[in-house]
Design an enzyme around this catalytic site. Structure first.
Site, PDB file in Angstrom:
ATOM      1  N   LYS A  21     -11.677  51.202  27.785  1.00  0.00           N
ATOM      2  CA  LYS A  21     -12.277  49.850  27.817  1.00  0.00           C
ATOM      3  C   LYS A  21     -12.662  49.386  26.411  1.00  0.00           C
ATOM      4  O   LYS A  21     -12.369  48.245  26.032  1.00  0.00           O
ATOM      5  CB  LYS A  21     -13.497  49.885  28.754  1.00  0.00           C
ATOM      6  CG  LYS A  21     -14.183  48.560  28.964  1.00  0.00           C
ATOM      7  CD  LYS A  21     -14.972  48.561  30.256  1.00  0.00           C
ATOM      8  CE  LYS A  21     -16.306  49.252  30.181  1.00  0.00           C
ATOM      9  NZ  LYS A  21     -17.325  48.497  29.424  1.00  0.00           N
ATOM     10  N   GLY A  92     -21.539  43.522  27.696  1.00  0.00           N
ATOM     11  CA  GLY A  92     -22.283  43.518  26.432  1.00  0.00           C
ATOM     12  C   GLY A  92     -21.343  43.515  25.245  1.00  0.00           C
ATOM     13  O   GLY A  92     -21.601  42.865  24.227  1.00  0.00           O
ATOM     14  N   ARG A 120     -30.189  41.614  28.773  1.00  0.00           N
ATOM     15  CA  ARG A 120     -29.987  42.661  27.757  1.00  0.00           C
ATOM     16  C   ARG A 120     -30.270  42.139  26.345  1.00  0.00           C
ATOM     17  O   ARG A 120     -30.094  40.952  26.072  1.00  0.00           O
ATOM     18  CB  ARG A 120     -28.564  43.219  27.884  1.00  0.00           C
ATOM     19  CG  ARG A 120     -28.389  43.924  29.230  1.00  0.00           C
ATOM     20  CD  ARG A 120     -27.025  44.502  29.398  1.00  0.00           C
ATOM     21  NE  ARG A 120     -26.754  45.537  28.443  1.00  0.00           N
ATOM     22  CZ  ARG A 120     -25.563  46.101  28.274  1.00  0.00           C
ATOM     23  NH1 ARG A 120     -24.542  45.705  29.009  1.00  0.00           N
ATOM     24  NH2 ARG A 120     -25.387  47.047  27.396  1.00  0.00           N
ATOM     25  N   SER A 165     -25.347  51.870  17.296  1.00  0.00           N
ATOM     26  CA  SER A 165     -24.663  50.990  18.249  1.00  0.00           C
ATOM     27  C   SER A 165     -23.349  50.483  17.680  1.00  0.00           C
ATOM     28  O   SER A 165     -23.318  49.800  16.666  1.00  0.00           O
ATOM     29  CB  SER A 165     -25.563  49.793  18.591  1.00  0.00           C
ATOM     30  OG  SER A 165     -24.786  48.777  19.200  1.00  0.00           O
ATOM     31  N   GLN A 167     -21.545  48.317  19.098  1.00  0.00           N
ATOM     32  CA  GLN A 167     -21.448  46.869  19.333  1.00  0.00           C
ATOM     33  C   GLN A 167     -22.072  46.098  18.173  1.00  0.00           C
ATOM     34  O   GLN A 167     -21.509  45.112  17.701  1.00  0.00           O
ATOM     35  CB  GLN A 167     -22.121  46.502  20.652  1.00  0.00           C
ATOM     36  CG  GLN A 167     -21.378  47.084  21.851  1.00  0.00           C
ATOM     37  CD  GLN A 167     -22.048  46.791  23.174  1.00  0.00           C
ATOM     38  OE1 GLN A 167     -23.126  46.204  23.222  1.00  0.00           O
ATOM     39  NE2 GLN A 167     -21.414  47.199  24.252  1.00  0.00           N
ATOM     40  N   ASP A 312     -22.496  56.653  27.533  1.00  0.00           N
ATOM     41  CA  ASP A 312     -21.964  56.106  28.792  1.00  0.00           C
ATOM     42  C   ASP A 312     -21.736  57.200  29.842  1.00  0.00           C
ATOM     43  O   ASP A 312     -21.531  56.898  31.017  1.00  0.00           O
ATOM     44  CB  ASP A 312     -20.634  55.373  28.538  1.00  0.00           C
ATOM     45  CG  ASP A 312     -20.841  54.082  27.746  1.00  0.00           C
ATOM     46  OD1 ASP A 312     -21.987  53.612  27.650  1.00  0.00           O
ATOM     47  OD2 ASP A 312     -19.842  53.543  27.223  1.00  0.00           O
ATOM     48  N   ARG A 343     -30.784  52.685  33.203  1.00  0.00           N
ATOM     49  CA  ARG A 343     -30.125  53.860  33.801  1.00  0.00           C
ATOM     50  C   ARG A 343     -31.066  55.067  33.928  1.00  0.00           C
ATOM     51  O   ARG A 343     -30.818  55.930  34.778  1.00  0.00           O
ATOM     52  CB  ARG A 343     -28.867  54.228  32.992  1.00  0.00           C
ATOM     53  CG  ARG A 343     -27.748  53.233  33.236  1.00  0.00           C
ATOM     54  CD  ARG A 343     -26.454  53.593  32.532  1.00  0.00           C
ATOM     55  NE  ARG A 343     -25.434  52.600  32.890  1.00  0.00           N
ATOM     56  CZ  ARG A 343     -24.330  52.378  32.192  1.00  0.00           C
ATOM     57  NH1 ARG A 343     -24.079  53.068  31.098  1.00  0.00           N
ATOM     58  NH2 ARG A 343     -23.458  51.475  32.592  1.00  0.00           N
ATOM     59  N   ARG A 385     -21.403  52.486  36.392  1.00  0.00           N
ATOM     60  CA  ARG A 385     -21.447  53.933  36.103  1.00  0.00           C
ATOM     61  C   ARG A 385     -22.438  54.664  37.013  1.00  0.00           C
ATOM     62  O   ARG A 385     -22.238  55.833  37.344  1.00  0.00           O
ATOM     63  CB  ARG A 385     -21.757  54.181  34.629  1.00  0.00           C
ATOM     64  CG  ARG A 385     -20.676  53.602  33.711  1.00  0.00           C
ATOM     65  CD  ARG A 385     -20.628  54.235  32.358  1.00  0.00           C
ATOM     66  NE  ARG A 385     -19.947  53.356  31.422  1.00  0.00           N
ATOM     67  CZ  ARG A 385     -18.619  53.264  31.279  1.00  0.00           C
ATOM     68  NH1 ARG A 385     -17.828  54.034  31.997  1.00  0.00           N
ATOM     69  NH2 ARG A 385     -18.092  52.427  30.410  1.00  0.00           N
TER      70      ARG A 385
HETATM   71  C1  S3P Z   1     -19.398  50.017  23.407  1.00  0.00           C
HETATM   72  C2  S3P Z   1     -20.457  50.582  22.764  1.00  0.00           C
HETATM   73  C3  S3P Z   1     -21.577  51.234  23.454  1.00  0.00           C
HETATM   74  C4  S3P Z   1     -21.235  51.568  24.907  1.00  0.00           C
HETATM   75  C5  S3P Z   1     -20.561  50.435  25.598  1.00  0.00           C
HETATM   76  C6  S3P Z   1     -19.269  50.053  24.873  1.00  0.00           C
HETATM   77  C7  S3P Z   1     -18.337  49.380  22.607  1.00  0.00           C
HETATM   78  O1  S3P Z   1     -22.688  50.365  23.472  1.00  0.00           O
HETATM   79  O2  S3P Z   1     -22.398  51.944  25.614  1.00  0.00           O
HETATM   80  O3  S3P Z   1     -20.248  50.796  26.937  1.00  0.00           O
HETATM   81  O4  S3P Z   1     -17.235  49.150  23.126  1.00  0.00           O
HETATM   82  O5  S3P Z   1     -18.590  49.098  21.419  1.00  0.00           O
HETATM   83  P1  S3P Z   1     -23.696  50.281  22.219  1.00  0.00           P
HETATM   84  O6  S3P Z   1     -22.886  49.945  21.048  1.00  0.00           O
HETATM   85  O7  S3P Z   1     -24.667  49.202  22.555  1.00  0.00           O
HETATM   86  O8  S3P Z   1     -24.345  51.613  22.141  1.00  0.00           O
END
Ligand code: S3P
Length: 425
Positions: A21, A92, A120, A165, A167, A312, A343, A385
């Site tokens: 993903k 997210g 969030r 993170s 993201q 995750d 979670r 999840r």
């Molecule tokens: C992700 C980063 C993670 C993960 C999310 C997917 C990504 O989150 O938990 O399911 O694709 O960059 P965080 O970056 O907030 O930790």
């Protein structure tokens, strides 16, 4: 509606799972940024990835299935169409990565999301993007909707991540792709590095820190992406196989990127028999087959540094921990409280239905004692999840169990039930 899981006897067979993903989101995003046609092989069919695609459709990109691949027509540097509100659904990754791109565009935009995503935290991306000169507003609680106004003053920064993170890291790197000067992001604990790898960004390791550099010269051009299968999806079937008697499973072409394989390392340290075969690399991403057999597991201490790598997988790891010898304990995982649901609270509530002692902490939980109540009905809390973890747990109980609102698994793996059926008796 509750979904009923029968107790299974054993696991046997092979699985080919949909594309990862996280890598899929990025392949779609980089194809959309590029000027012209790109192709993506083995894209995830998760609803979250569809949310990313639907936002880029609104920005003027097009997507078409073409001989088993996805053909993407991207728009090129700052050439997106001004969109109506962009809906990121439950994702997210979509909301945060898109924010990094939209601050650098010459038009105003708004990102919205579903009920869960709208709770969030977005401050973590608003802070660095504002520091870069982006004009970006949220609600007073720093949640969606995010409203972005075009900025003349976007500039490069060096940003030290306050939270591990991928993201947040990716949002800053994506904004930095639009600037001539060099932006850098510094991380003390590594998070998944798909953005860096797919864009071949310069990354240096200095004094135990990772420093990643980006500028306009790294802006993506048209490409052919291959997405290895999702290790986070595989984790559910790995744990099911390990905990079932006389069981064997092969899972093919799984992403084995080192920032994602913490779950395999932790399970191995618990005694899991997981072998790797047919190792390959494409576009900087390693992948290969995993061969899993029934194992006797014992609980171990889980180091702080591995938590972002397994974040995750903690719901399904806690199921392995419940059946393993000794007490299962997770700490340093406060981030779990701001995922699709809280979670930590969701796992503790569901575990309590079974009878073991559960201690909830601010940044984790501990489970000790054994299962007393069979045939429970677990709550998915609308979180994919949590639903899959407790679906697996139900399959491991002699009398089975139920999971409420199981349909939410479509967020990461719409085919979960068919996959489960194909490898169990
Ligand atoms: C992700 C980063 C993670 C993960 C999310 C997917 C990504 O989150 O938990 O399911 O694709 O960059 P965080 O970056 O907030 O930790």
């Amino acid at each position: 509606m509750d979904l009923r899981f029968q107790g299974i006897e054993k696991v046997n067979g092979a699985l080919e799972l949909p594309g990862d993903k996280s890598i899929s989101h990025r392949a779609v995003i980089f194809s959309a940024l590029a000027d012209g046609t790109s192709y993506i092989e083995n894209l995830s069919n998760a609803d979250d990835v569809k949310s990313t695609m639907s936002c880029f459709k609104r920005l003027g990109c097009s997507f078409e299935k073409s001989s088993g691949m996805l053909k993407v027509t991207g728009r090129g540097f700052r050439k997106f169409n001004k969109p109506e509100a962009l809906f990121a659904g439950n994702s997210g990754t979509t909301a945060r990565l898109l924010s990094g791109i939209l601050v650098a565009q010459p038009f105003a935009s708004v990102i919205t999301g579903d009920e869960s995503l709208s709770m969030r935290p977005m401050k973590r991306v608003v802070d660095p993007l504002s520091e870069m000169g982006g004009i970006i507003k949220t609600t007073p609680k720093f949640t969606l909707p995010v409203s972005i106004t075009p900025s003349e003053g976007l500039h490069a920064i060096e940003y030290r991540l306050p939270v591990a993170s991928a993201q947040v890291k990716s949002a800053v790197l994506l904004a930095g792709l639009h600037l001539e000067e060099e932006t850098s992001v510094v991380e003390s604990i590594p998070s998944r590095d798909h953005t860096e790898r797919l864009l071949s960004l310069k990354t240096l390791e200095e004094d135990g820190l990772n420093k990643i550099y980006v500028s306009r010269k790294d802006y993506p051009s048209c490409s052919e992406y291959f997405v290895p299968s999702d290790i986070s999806t595989a984790a559910f079937f790995i744990v099911l196989t390990l905990l079932s008697e006389n069981s064997n499973l092969v899972i093919r072409n799984i992403s084995l990127n080192k920032t994602r394989t913490g779950i395999i390392e932790v399970l191995r340290s618990m005694g899991a028999n997981i072998q790797e075969d047919n190792l390959k690399t494409k576009m900087g991403e390693e992948y290969g087959d995993l061969i899993v057999s029934s194992s006797v597991l014992h609980n171990v201490e889980i180091p702080k540094e591995v938590i972002p790598n397994i974040i995750d997988e903690i719901p399904i790891l806690s199921i392995a921990g419940l059946f393993a010898e000794g007490d299962f304990r997770i700490s340093n995982a406060r981030e779990l409280r701001v995922k699709e649901t809280d979670r930590i609270s969701a796992i503790c509530k569901n575990m309590r239905l079974l009878g073991p002692d559960v201690t909830e902490e601010e940044d984790g939980f501990e489970i000790s004692g054994s299962i007393k109540n069979e045939n429970p009905t677990f709550d998915s809390f609308g979180d994919h999840r949590i639903a899959m973890a407790f679906g697996i747990l139900s399959s491991l109980l002699k009398n089975g169990g139920n999971v409420s609102d199981f349909d939410c698994v479509r967020i990461s793996n719409p085919d979960f039930l068919n996959q489960l059926k194909s490898i169990t008796n």
